[in-house]
Design a protein around this motif. Sequence first.
Motif, short mmCIF file in Angstrom:
data_model
loop_
_atom_site.label_atom_id
_atom_site.label_comp_id
_atom_site.label_asym_id
_atom_site.label_seq_id
_atom_site.Cartn_x
_atom_site.Cartn_y
_atom_site.Cartn_z
N ARG A 43 -90.67 -2.09 81.40
CA ARG A 43 -91.40 -3.35 81.50
C ARG A 43 -92.77 -3.27 80.82
N THR A 44 -93.38 -2.08 80.81
CA THR A 44 -94.71 -1.96 80.21
C THR A 44 -94.66 -2.05 78.68
N GLN A 45 -93.47 -1.95 78.10
CA GLN A 45 -93.32 -1.99 76.65
C GLN A 45 -92.87 -3.36 76.15
N VAL A 46 -92.96 -4.34 77.02
CA VAL A 46 -92.55 -5.71 76.71
C VAL A 46 -93.77 -6.60 76.60
N ARG A 47 -93.81 -7.41 75.56
CA ARG A 47 -94.85 -8.44 75.46
C ARG A 47 -94.28 -9.72 76.04
#
Length: 199
Positions: free
Chosen positions: A188-192
């Motif tokens: 989730r942290t790698q999603v914009r």
Amino acid sequence: MNVHRYSGRAAAAIAAAVLLVCTSTPARAATTANAASASQAASSGTWGAVATLSTTAPYGSGSLTLSFANIGGVGNPAFTPQYFTVGNTGTLPLIAASYGGSTSAQPNMQFIIESCSTTWNEATGACTGGTTATVLTTPTGTSTIPSTLGPAPATSGTGIRLRASVAFNGSVPKTPASTLTISITVDRTQVRSATTTSG
């Protein structure tokens, strides 16, 4: 006397009504202005990426295994670089991905994965008009690839091309071929996240 008292009450009622209108209209206007400028995160979407030989979507799923045969001699080994795609398989844009996997190789061999800031000329190996960057270098020999942060295609359904090549020190037997297995994960942290604005 009765007429005079009635007129006074009517005047008071009219004054109260005017005061209510004057004070409630700005409040309603402020509420409308706040609603128009509010921003909220999109409530649904998926994210993911995969390593694949396909150059266009759909990209499939799972890991990708590349095989590298020694096309030179034992004392002068040579390996042909291979190009592959990391495809965005979700519906949301990505800012990065995690690279992992494993290798099966001789003790004096390792793999290098590189990106190009523009477009690879895959026939010549040139990064046309751009610069190359190392995404990861695997440990030598047969090993597990430590999870490494790397590039990802920003837009859903698109892909980026990467190059995998072999580095070695000394002689390399002709057989067996060495393999590089690449797996891509996204959290989730790698999603914009997409946003929507009301108003």
